[in-house]
Design an enzyme around this catalytic site. Structure first.
Site, PDB file in Angstrom:
ATOM      1  N   ASP A   1      47.166  42.471  39.023  1.00 14.08           N
ATOM      2  CA  ASP A   1      47.428  42.081  37.885  1.00 14.08           C
ATOM      3  C   ASP A   1      47.750  43.415  37.636  1.00 14.08           C
ATOM      4  O   ASP A   1      48.157  43.815  39.078  1.00 14.08           O
ATOM      5  CB  ASP A   1      46.271  42.327  36.854  1.00 14.08           C
ATOM      6  CG  ASP A   1      44.621  43.434  37.637  1.00 14.08           C
ATOM      7  OD1 ASP A   1      44.751  44.153  38.318  1.00 14.08           O
ATOM      8  OD2 ASP A   1      43.707  43.106  36.911  1.00 14.08           O
TER       9      ASP A   1
ATOM     10  N   ASN B   1      31.687  43.296  31.575  1.00 10.89           N
ATOM     11  CA  ASN B   1      32.025  42.409  30.195  1.00 10.89           C
ATOM     12  C   ASN B   1      31.946  41.101  31.533  1.00 10.89           C
ATOM     13  O   ASN B   1      31.973  40.285  30.890  1.00 10.89           O
ATOM     14  CB  ASN B   1      33.032  42.796  29.614  1.00 10.89           C
ATOM     15  CG  ASN B   1      34.316  42.664  30.129  1.00 10.89           C
ATOM     16  OD1 ASN B   1      34.632  42.086  31.448  1.00 10.89           O
ATOM     17  ND2 ASN B   1      35.227  43.033  29.451  1.00 10.89           N
TER      18      ASN B   1
ATOM     19  N   HIS C   1      34.399  40.083  33.604  1.00  9.65           N
ATOM     20  CA  HIS C   1      36.029  40.086  33.477  1.00  9.65           C
ATOM     21  C   HIS C   1      36.941  39.517  34.919  1.00  9.65           C
ATOM     22  O   HIS C   1      35.754  40.496  35.860  1.00  9.65           O
ATOM     23  CB  HIS C   1      37.349  41.023  33.257  1.00  9.65           C
ATOM     24  CG  HIS C   1      37.091  42.017  33.085  1.00  9.65           C
ATOM     25  ND1 HIS C   1      37.970  42.704  32.593  1.00  9.65           N
ATOM     26  CD2 HIS C   1      37.175  42.623  34.929  1.00  9.65           C
ATOM     27  CE1 HIS C   1      37.837  44.121  33.338  1.00  9.65           C
ATOM     28  NE2 HIS C   1      37.695  43.823  34.538  1.00  9.65           N
TER      29      HIS C   1
ATOM     30  N   GLU D   1      39.612  38.507  30.178  1.00  6.34           N
ATOM     31  CA  GLU D   1      38.310  39.114  29.611  1.00  6.34           C
ATOM     32  C   GLU D   1      37.563  38.211  28.728  1.00  6.34           C
ATOM     33  O   GLU D   1      38.019  37.017  28.869  1.00  6.34           O
ATOM     34  CB  GLU D   1      39.311  40.258  27.888  1.00  6.34           C
ATOM     35  CG  GLU D   1      39.949  41.228  28.687  1.00  6.34           C
ATOM     36  CD  GLU D   1      39.162  42.477  29.633  1.00  6.34           C
ATOM     37  OE1 GLU D   1      38.294  42.126  29.881  1.00  6.34           O
ATOM     38  OE2 GLU D   1      40.006  44.026  29.065  1.00  6.34           O
TER      39      GLU D   1
HETATM   40  P1  PGA Z   1      36.357  48.950  39.472  1.00  7.97           P
HETATM   41  O1  PGA Z   1      36.275  47.183  37.862  1.00  7.97           O
HETATM   42  O2  PGA Z   1      36.275  48.080  40.222  1.00  7.97           O
HETATM   43  O3  PGA Z   1      36.828  50.015  38.780  1.00  7.97           O
HETATM   44  O4  PGA Z   1      34.469  48.655  38.382  1.00  7.97           O
HETATM   45  C1  PGA Z   1      36.834  45.847  38.175  1.00  7.97           C
HETATM   46  C2  PGA Z   1      37.454  44.723  38.384  1.00  7.97           C
HETATM   47  O5  PGA Z   1      37.180  45.665  36.597  1.00  7.97           O
HETATM   48  O6  PGA Z   1      37.963  44.153  38.108  1.00  7.97           O
END
Ligand code: PGA
Length: 269
Positions: free
Chosen positions: A67, A137, A139, A144
């Site tokens: 992304d 969450n 994702h 999302e």
């Molecule tokens: P993080 O993010 O490694 O900063 O916890 C993971 C994600 O949102 O996929």
């Protein structure tokens, strides 16, 4: 899913790097799917260290990131392009012309950028190994909760929770994008092998929902239950909510024995 639980985050990163190295051994021109976020940073550092020791080379590889934020330029310090250069690409021998992010300049139409990104992935024969983190969450990428499980690369609006989680990366008053372009869940599911990393107790609920919860768009990572070759590397804290923890440890020991006999790429989901 193959769920492998380690004592700490360092062990997760070094096993993850070990699997990347195995892929490079089998296929020096592998196509990687890379992720940003705090979790994969240690994995990238480990890979950089192995590269410096002459153990592995990314010279023939191609990569696609999951992304990129909308509305910030590639050279913006907050862009995921900048993150990847800083944390990884600048320190290994990868050809930057073969590193891709779904960037969308403000003059570009995101409805065209998504399909173009998909076409580039297809042109090189698809992704061999996709690295993923997981959001609190559930994702994956910026897909999302409520994302279509068949979605392709497109624009997503970030949830308030994700914006809050990621606000730690932005200084006061700095522009924080609310939109991103992300590979879709359908895109991610086409990778031939998937490696998901999660560490820390804040990820325990998401990990439990992904591995042991129902398959639901409300936890996008749960779709990985439908993928044949997913390895989930987590530390003790992220494993805290798992009911079948003992079983995963047992299966991992058995799988290791099978790998020794039948080759490194033996994997059972
Ligand atoms: P993080 O993010 O490694 O900063 O916890 C993971 C994600 O949102 O996929």
């Amino acid at each position: 899913m193959e769920v492998v639980i380690f004592k700490n985050a360092d062990n997760v990163a070094s096993r993850g790097a070990g699997l990347v190295a195995e892929m490079l051994n089998v296929k020096p021109d592998a196509v990687f799917g890379f992720a940003t976020g705090s979790t994969p940073i240690d994995l990238y550092r480990n890979l950089v260290a192995r590269h410096r020791k002459g153990e592995l080379s990314f010279r023939h590889t191609t990569s696609f990131n999951l992304d990129e934020y909308m509305g910030i330029a590639a050279d913006n310090p907050q862009s995921y392009r900048t993150f990847m250069n800083r944390e990884f690409f600048d320190h290994v021998d990868i050809d930057k012309n073969k590193t891709h992010l779904p960037a969308c300049e403000s003059s570009e139409n995101p409805q065209l950028v998504g399909p173009e990104y998909e076409a580039k992935i297809e042109q090189v024969g698809g992704i061999d190994l996709q690295i993923l983190g997981i959001g609190y969450n559930g994702h994956i990428g910026f897909n999302e909760p409520s994302s279509s499980l068949s979605s392709r690369t497109r624009v997503k609006t970030l949830t308030r929770r994700t914006l809050e989680d990621n606000s730690r990366m932005f200084t006061d008053g700095e522009f924080q994008p609310k939109l991103a372009i992300t590979m879709g869940i359908g895109t991610i599911m086409e990778a031939r092998r998937i490696l998901l990393l999660a560490t820390g107790k804040s990820k325990a609920n998401a990990v439990a929902a992904m591995v042991e919860g129902p398959l639901t768009a409300m936890c996008p990572a749960s779709v990985l239950q439908m993928h044949e070759r997913v390895t989930v590397l987590i530390d003790e804290q992220a494993a805290d909510g798992l009911i079948y923890r003992e079983y995963y440890d047992l299966a991992h020991r058995e799988n290791r024995a099978l790998k020794k006999r039948f080759g490194e790429f033996y994997a059972s989901g």
